[in-house]
Design an enzyme around this catalytic site. Structure first.
Site, PDB file in Angstrom:
ATOM      1  N   ASP A   1      47.195  56.821  90.308  1.00 40.99           N
ATOM      2  CA  ASP A   1      47.277  55.953  91.372  1.00 40.99           C
ATOM      3  C   ASP A   1      47.301  54.686  90.857  1.00 40.99           C
ATOM      4  O   ASP A   1      46.708  53.640  91.422  1.00 40.99           O
ATOM      5  CB  ASP A   1      45.974  55.993  92.407  1.00 40.99           C
ATOM      6  CG  ASP A   1      46.166  57.184  93.258  1.00 40.99           C
ATOM      7  OD1 ASP A   1      47.167  57.769  93.323  1.00 40.99           O
ATOM      8  OD2 ASP A   1      45.118  57.440  94.181  1.00 40.99           O
TER       9      ASP A   1
ATOM     10  N   ASP B   1      41.729  63.705  96.516  1.00 43.58           N
ATOM     11  CA  ASP B   1      43.079  64.157  96.800  1.00 43.58           C
ATOM     12  C   ASP B   1      43.886  64.359  95.539  1.00 43.58           C
ATOM     13  O   ASP B   1      45.068  64.719  95.369  1.00 43.58           O
ATOM     14  CB  ASP B   1      43.814  63.317  97.422  1.00 43.58           C
ATOM     15  CG  ASP B   1      43.930  61.973  97.065  1.00 43.58           C
ATOM     16  OD1 ASP B   1      43.008  61.280  96.432  1.00 43.58           O
ATOM     17  OD2 ASP B   1      45.069  61.355  97.053  1.00 43.58           O
ATOM     18  N   HIS B   2      42.974  64.288  94.203  1.00 39.66           N
ATOM     19  CA  HIS B   2      43.697  64.464  92.744  1.00 39.66           C
ATOM     20  C   HIS B   2      43.067  65.936  92.155  1.00 39.66           C
ATOM     21  O   HIS B   2      43.602  66.311  91.310  1.00 39.66           O
ATOM     22  CB  HIS B   2      43.658  63.408  91.968  1.00 39.66           C
ATOM     23  CG  HIS B   2      44.375  62.242  92.539  1.00 39.66           C
ATOM     24  ND1 HIS B   2      45.456  61.813  91.914  1.00 39.66           N
ATOM     25  CD2 HIS B   2      44.103  61.560  93.464  1.00 39.66           C
ATOM     26  CE1 HIS B   2      46.002  60.778  92.379  1.00 39.66           C
ATOM     27  NE2 HIS B   2      45.238  60.649  93.741  1.00 39.66           N
TER      28      HIS B   2
ATOM     29  N   HIS C   1      51.792  59.372  94.942  1.00 32.68           N
ATOM     30  CA  HIS C   1      51.906  59.390  96.392  1.00 32.68           C
ATOM     31  C   HIS C   1      53.579  58.881  96.902  1.00 32.68           C
ATOM     32  O   HIS C   1      54.004  57.952  95.865  1.00 32.68           O
ATOM     33  CB  HIS C   1      50.996  58.170  96.875  1.00 32.68           C
ATOM     34  CG  HIS C   1      49.640  58.789  96.774  1.00 32.68           C
ATOM     35  ND1 HIS C   1      49.218  59.370  97.720  1.00 32.68           N
ATOM     36  CD2 HIS C   1      48.690  58.509  96.033  1.00 32.68           C
ATOM     37  CE1 HIS C   1      47.900  59.820  97.713  1.00 32.68           C
ATOM     38  NE2 HIS C   1      47.529  59.210  96.588  1.00 32.68           N
TER      39      HIS C   1
ATOM     40  N   HIS D   1      42.408  61.155  87.738  1.00 32.97           N
ATOM     41  CA  HIS D   1      41.056  60.473  88.017  1.00 32.97           C
ATOM     42  C   HIS D   1      40.419  61.129  88.892  1.00 32.97           C
ATOM     43  O   HIS D   1      41.116  62.252  89.406  1.00 32.97           O
ATOM     44  CB  HIS D   1      41.305  59.001  88.577  1.00 32.97           C
ATOM     45  CG  HIS D   1      42.036  58.753  89.514  1.00 32.97           C
ATOM     46  ND1 HIS D   1      43.331  59.035  89.859  1.00 32.97           N
ATOM     47  CD2 HIS D   1      41.682  58.373  90.944  1.00 32.97           C
ATOM     48  CE1 HIS D   1      43.786  58.779  90.964  1.00 32.97           C
ATOM     49  NE2 HIS D   1      42.658  58.259  91.788  1.00 32.97           N
TER      50      HIS D   1
ATOM     51  N   HIS E   1      42.085  51.121  89.288  1.00 35.87           N
ATOM     52  CA  HIS E   1      42.168  51.754  90.428  1.00 35.87           C
ATOM     53  C   HIS E   1      40.735  52.343  90.760  1.00 35.87           C
ATOM     54  O   HIS E   1      40.034  52.081  91.496  1.00 35.87           O
ATOM     55  CB  HIS E   1      43.121  52.783  90.581  1.00 35.87           C
ATOM     56  CG  HIS E   1      42.954  53.772  91.854  1.00 35.87           C
ATOM     57  ND1 HIS E   1      43.215  53.316  93.062  1.00 35.87           N
ATOM     58  CD2 HIS E   1      42.710  55.113  91.852  1.00 35.87           C
ATOM     59  CE1 HIS E   1      43.052  54.461  93.959  1.00 35.87           C
ATOM     60  NE2 HIS E   1      42.851  55.432  93.030  1.00 35.87           N
TER      61      HIS E   1
ATOM     62  N   HIS F   1      39.356  61.060  92.171  1.00 34.60           N
ATOM     63  CA  HIS F   1      39.418  60.869  93.759  1.00 34.60           C
ATOM     64  C   HIS F   1      39.859  62.399  94.137  1.00 34.60           C
ATOM     65  O   HIS F   1      40.657  63.115  93.631  1.00 34.60           O
ATOM     66  CB  HIS F   1      40.559  60.042  94.120  1.00 34.60           C
ATOM     67  CG  HIS F   1      40.026  58.693  94.165  1.00 34.60           C
ATOM     68  ND1 HIS F   1      40.741  57.641  94.121  1.00 34.60           N
ATOM     69  CD2 HIS F   1      38.704  57.985  94.054  1.00 34.60           C
ATOM     70  CE1 HIS F   1      39.946  56.511  94.228  1.00 34.60           C
ATOM     71  NE2 HIS F   1      38.761  56.856  93.920  1.00 34.60           N
TER      72      HIS F   1
HETATM   73 ZN   LIG Z   1      43.016  57.395  93.733  1.00 37.97          ZN
END
Ligand SMILES: [Zn+2]
Length: 258
Positions: A130, A59-60, A168, A55, A113, A57
């Protein structure tokens, strides 16, 4: 045998690196940061063949532009415009074949999410970003709680021995919440002791099996009367015997929990 290594990134992310013994071409999942991936590739004399994104985001995907520019890797990801480097746009339902790794992966649509969240499943491993965490699940951002509930129910149908690779290291804090919900549940106290011991030795708690999650992840147990009663008592919500109502109240409780 597929070999999977967790490259630590940021505070508590893992960039999963997939490789076959003796094959220098590798794949990474959700590289939020390029630097630790490039360092690992150089140190191990590996070539980046492909990048899988679950996805959008930051941090991905933060490392995707640099990694693609440096290696020419093929980028797979959800079909949204925000991932400009994506070469193969996916919706869920496809099977992708990574020739260099001789690996076929099923693409699963797992919204919740975020609306456009996908997961990759193959050779007994699930890369789920996530969506599902060890002892927990993702927050709802641009998806809906009903979507997340449906996505977790889809993942529950995978074989129990499936190894879950989430992004995570949240397991200890997730178990602290799970214990607050069900303080007398013995499966939780045993699991928390194990996880805290592993963390104190600096070990990762990811991956884990779906079987363990089915036993002790409260977000996968919302059809169980004991959990429904605990959630009703803890939140004051009229959960009754409704698994979705239980899940909704539990997710909202976790959002408030600190
Ligand atoms: Zn995320």
């Amino acid at each position: 045998m597929l070999h999977v290594t967790g490259i630590p990134a940021f505070h508590d992310n893992y960039v999963w690196l997939l490789q076959r013994p003796g094959e220098p071409r590798v794949t990474v999942v959700d590289p939020g940061d390029a630097a630790p991936v490039l360092a690992f590739l150089q140190q191990q004399q590996l070539q980046l063949d492909s990048i899988l994104v679950t996805h959008h985001h930051r941090d991905h995907i933060g490392g995707v532009p640099t990694l693609k520019a440096a290696t020419g890797a093929t980028v797979y990801g959800p079909a949204i415009e925000r991932i400009a480097e994506c070469d193969v746009a996916l919706h869920g339902g496809e099977t992708i074949r990574l020739a260099a790794l001789q690996l076929a992966l099923q693409v699963l649509a797992v919204p919740g999410h975020v609306r456009e969240h996908i997961a990759y499943y193959g050779e007994g491993r699930l890369f789920c970003g996530d969506t599902l965490f060890m002892a927990g699940c993702g927050r709802v951002f641009t998806g809906t709680v009903e979507q997340l509930f449906g996505s977790l129910n889809l993942l529950k149908k995978l074989p129990a021995e499936t190894l879950i690779y989430c992004t995570h290291e949240y397991t200890a804090s997730n178990l602290r919440f799970a214990r607050a919900v069900e303080p007398t549940e013995p499966r939780l106290s045993a699991r928390e002791a194990d996880v805290l011991a592993r963390r104190s030795r600096g070990e990762s708690t990811v991956p884990g099996t779906l079987a363990v999650e089915l036993q002790s992840n409260p977000f996968l147990r919302c059809e169980e009367p004991a959990l429904q009663q605990a959630v009703a008592a803890g939140t004051g919500e009229a959960v009754g015997a409704d698994a979705l109502a239980c899940f909704t109240a539990l997710r909202a409780w976790k959002n408030r929990f600190s």
